[in-house]
Design a protein around this motif. Structure first.
Motif, PDB file in Angstrom:
ATOM      1  N   LEU A  36       0.747  -1.216   0.048  1.00 15.84           N
ATOM      2  CA  LEU A  36       0.085   0.030  -0.081  1.00 15.84           C
ATOM      3  C   LEU A  36       0.732   1.033   0.149  1.00 15.84           C
ATOM      4  N   THR A  37       0.857   2.126  -1.156  1.00 17.14           N
ATOM      5  CA  THR A  37       1.820   3.096  -1.120  1.00 17.14           C
ATOM      6  C   THR A  37       1.295   4.491  -0.595  1.00 17.14           C
ATOM      7  N   PRO A  38       2.093   5.349  -0.228  1.00 15.61           N
ATOM      8  CA  PRO A  38       1.832   6.727   0.258  1.00 15.61           C
ATOM      9  C   PRO A  38       0.602   7.387  -0.842  1.00 15.61           C
ATOM     10  N   GLY A  39      -0.338   7.827  -0.092  1.00 14.93           N
ATOM     11  CA  GLY A  39      -1.324   8.571  -1.003  1.00 14.93           C
ATOM     12  C   GLY A  39      -2.421   7.604  -1.409  1.00 14.93           C
ATOM     13  N   GLN A  40      -2.428   6.299  -1.337  1.00 18.34           N
ATOM     14  CA  GLN A  40      -3.259   5.281  -1.920  1.00 18.34           C
ATOM     15  C   GLN A  40      -4.507   5.485  -0.898  1.00 18.34           C
ATOM     16  N   PRO A  41      -5.774   5.501  -1.574  1.00 17.39           N
ATOM     17  CA  PRO A  41      -6.991   5.432  -0.547  1.00 17.39           C
ATOM     18  C   PRO A  41      -7.090   4.097  -0.150  1.00 17.39           C
ATOM     19  N   LEU A  42      -7.617   4.039   1.053  1.00 19.41           N
ATOM     20  CA  LEU A  42      -8.020   2.846   1.615  1.00 19.41           C
ATOM     21  C   LEU A  42      -9.416   2.865   1.799  1.00 19.41           C
ATOM     22  N   GLU A  44     -13.029   1.123   2.987  1.00 21.55           N
ATOM     23  CA  GLU A  44     -13.383  -0.041   4.054  1.00 21.55           C
ATOM     24  C   GLU A  44     -13.856  -0.971   3.381  1.00 21.55           C
ATOM     25  N   THR A  45     -15.082  -0.924   2.455  1.00 20.39           N
ATOM     26  CA  THR A  45     -15.523  -2.023   1.729  1.00 20.39           C
ATOM     27  C   THR A  45     -14.454  -3.070   1.202  1.00 20.39           C
ATOM     28  N   GLU A  46     -13.537  -2.387   0.511  1.00 18.63           N
ATOM     29  CA  GLU A  46     -12.558  -3.389  -0.162  1.00 18.63           C
ATOM     30  C   GLU A  46     -11.744  -4.064   0.644  1.00 18.63           C
ATOM     31  N   LEU A  47     -11.108  -3.249   1.804  1.00 15.35           N
ATOM     32  CA  LEU A  47     -10.238  -3.906   2.724  1.00 15.35           C
ATOM     33  C   LEU A  47     -10.923  -4.987   3.651  1.00 15.35           C
ATOM     34  N   ALA A  48     -12.241  -4.885   3.952  1.00 12.26           N
ATOM     35  CA  ALA A  48     -13.165  -5.815   4.462  1.00 12.26           C
ATOM     36  C   ALA A  48     -13.137  -7.095   3.951  1.00 12.26           C
ATOM     37  N   GLU A  49     -13.532  -6.981   2.613  1.00  9.47           N
ATOM     38  CA  GLU A  49     -13.618  -7.955   1.717  1.00  9.47           C
ATOM     39  C   GLU A  49     -12.145  -8.736   1.443  1.00  9.47           C
ATOM     40  N   SER A  50     -11.166  -7.945   1.373  1.00  2.88           N
ATOM     41  CA  SER A  50      -9.929  -8.543   1.404  1.00  2.88           C
ATOM     42  C   SER A  50      -9.412  -9.446   2.733  1.00  2.88           C
ATOM     43  N   PHE A  51     -10.015  -8.821   3.713  1.00  4.06           N
ATOM     44  CA  PHE A  51      -9.863  -9.675   4.832  1.00  4.06           C
ATOM     45  C   PHE A  51     -10.866 -10.624   5.395  1.00  4.06           C
ATOM     46  N   GLY A  52     -11.826 -10.631   4.888  1.00  5.48           N
ATOM     47  CA  GLY A  52     -12.863 -11.443   5.204  1.00  5.48           C
ATOM     48  C   GLY A  52     -13.592 -11.158   6.364  1.00  5.48           C
ATOM     49  N   LEU A  70       0.254   6.594  10.402  1.00  6.47           N
ATOM     50  CA  LEU A  70       0.591   5.758   9.138  1.00  6.47           C
ATOM     51  C   LEU A  70      -0.602   6.274   8.131  1.00  6.47           C
ATOM     52  N   VAL A  71      -1.800   6.438   8.592  1.00  7.50           N
ATOM     53  CA  VAL A  71      -2.784   6.917   7.672  1.00  7.50           C
ATOM     54  C   VAL A  71      -3.306   8.141   7.951  1.00  7.50           C
ATOM     55  N   VAL A  72      -4.096   8.685   6.916  1.00  5.22           N
ATOM     56  CA  VAL A  72      -4.669  10.287   7.083  1.00  5.22           C
ATOM     57  C   VAL A  72      -6.294  10.161   6.795  1.00  5.22           C
ATOM     58  N   MET A  73      -6.899  10.418   7.818  1.00  2.00           N
ATOM     59  CA  MET A  73      -8.641  10.415   7.651  1.00  2.00           C
ATOM     60  C   MET A  73      -8.869  11.926   7.333  1.00  2.00           C
ATOM     61  N   ASN A  74      -9.622  12.232   6.201  1.00  2.00           N
ATOM     62  CA  ASN A  74      -9.855  13.322   5.899  1.00  2.00           C
ATOM     63  C   ASN A  74     -11.496  13.346   5.522  1.00  2.00           C
ATOM     64  N   GLN A  75     -12.245  14.230   5.909  1.00  2.00           N
ATOM     65  CA  GLN A  75     -13.723  14.359   5.868  1.00  2.00           C
ATOM     66  C   GLN A  75     -14.073  14.180   4.331  1.00  2.00           C
ATOM     67  N   TYR A  76     -13.226  14.760   3.472  1.00  3.14           N
ATOM     68  CA  TYR A  76     -13.629  14.888   2.011  1.00  3.14           C
ATOM     69  C   TYR A  76     -13.018  13.819   1.303  1.00  3.14           C
ATOM     70  N   LYS A  77     -11.815  13.613   1.384  1.00  3.73           N
ATOM     71  CA  LYS A  77     -10.891  12.524   0.759  1.00  3.73           C
ATOM     72  C   LYS A  77     -11.151  10.999   1.211  1.00  3.73           C
ATOM     73  N   GLY A  78     -11.449  11.045   2.483  1.00  2.15           N
ATOM     74  CA  GLY A  78     -11.598   9.475   3.065  1.00  2.15           C
ATOM     75  C   GLY A  78     -10.356   9.408   3.824  1.00  2.15           C
ATOM     76  N   VAL A  79      -9.832   8.036   3.665  1.00  7.63           N
ATOM     77  CA  VAL A  79      -8.794   7.396   4.307  1.00  7.63           C
ATOM     78  C   VAL A  79      -7.462   7.305   3.487  1.00  7.63           C
ATOM     79  N   THR A  80      -6.433   7.846   3.555  1.00  6.42           N
ATOM     80  CA  THR A  80      -5.449   7.357   2.606  1.00  6.42           C
ATOM     81  C   THR A  80      -4.018   6.991   3.739  1.00  6.42           C
ATOM     82  N   VAL A  81      -3.038   6.462   2.753  1.00  3.58           N
ATOM     83  CA  VAL A  81      -1.917   6.112   3.229  1.00  3.58           C
ATOM     84  C   VAL A  81      -1.167   7.558   3.414  1.00  3.58           C
TER      85      VAL A  81
END
Length: 226
Positions: A36-42, A44-52, A70-81
């Motif tokens: 997961l690279t810097p700036g990459q969006p995280l 929730e639904t994709e991660l949840a599916e990935s980890f079961g 390690l991650v940044v949470m932004n009200q408008y951009k969501g969560v990113t590395v």
């Protein structure tokens, strides 16, 4: 729910890591190994599916990772590395420069065991990949400062460990320099084992400072890369 194991005739409960802990460590590992690279969006639904798992442990894991930087949470951009730039790297390494050499100085003064540091060096030398090497290097530094006798100082340095590891991962991806750092680690440990607290602290300070200068040179500075 917990499993059990037999210890003689006594049944000992073995705790099972929570889903949140599992997801948190898995995401951290992917970040620190560059999956997961810097700036990459995280997402929730994709991660949840990935980890079961459901989105709840993912959401809680991301909140914790935001707290460690390690991650940044932004009200408008969501969560990113978290993105690593020179300013971020210098902020993290400035904290290390202020606290880590003093912690090592106190560790040596106290005559604390440094066996864990030696073991971490051996693991770094035997590492099969960058991820293993990075984890071993983190444990080496922690083994130097944790026995300093001041638990608060140790916790303060623990708080920047993940961010420092992210800086290292990004820097190594651009210009691998772990052989140089390994040589510096051995010299730091040699001085510490010899009881030279001042020398060890000075070598550690130079080690931390030179890394950030090589990886994120100031404008107009030659970082020595070709």
């Amino acid at each position: 729910m917990t499993s059990v194991r037999e210890a003689g005739t006594t049944t000992v409960p073995v705790p099972i890591p929570s889903r949140t802990q599992f997801v948190q460590e898995a995401i951290k590992h992917r970040i620190l190994t560059g999956q997961l690279t810097p700036g990459q969006p995280l997402v929730e639904t994709e991660l949840a599916e990935s980890f079961g798992v459901s989105k709840t442990p993912v959401r809680e894991a991301l909140k914790t990772l935001a707290g460690t930087g390690l991650v940044v949470m932004n009200q408008y951009k969501g969560v990113t590395v978290r993105t690593v730039d020179a300013d971020m790297a210098r902020e993290v390494y400035d904290v290390r420069l202020l606290l880590e050499p003093e912690a090592l100085r106190r560790t040596v003064r106290a005559g604390a065991s440094l066996d864990a540091a030696g073991e971490a060096l051996a693991r770094a030398d035997a590492a099969a990949d960058t991820a293993e090497r990075s984890l071993a290097n983190r444990e080496f530094h922690r083994a130097l400062y944790l026995p300093c006798g001041n638990p608060l100082l140790g916790r303060m340095l623990d708080e920047v460990r993940d961010q420092a590891a992210l800086v290292s991962a990004v820097a190594w991806a651009a210009a691998p320099s772990w052989r140089r750092e390994a040589t510096e680690h051995r010299e730091i440990l040699r001085l510490a084992l010899a009881g030279d607290g001042e020398g060890a602290a000075s070598a550690l300070h130079a080690h931390i400072a030179s890394f950030v200068e090589r990886a994120f040179p100031r404008d107009g500075a030659d970082d020595g890369r070709r």
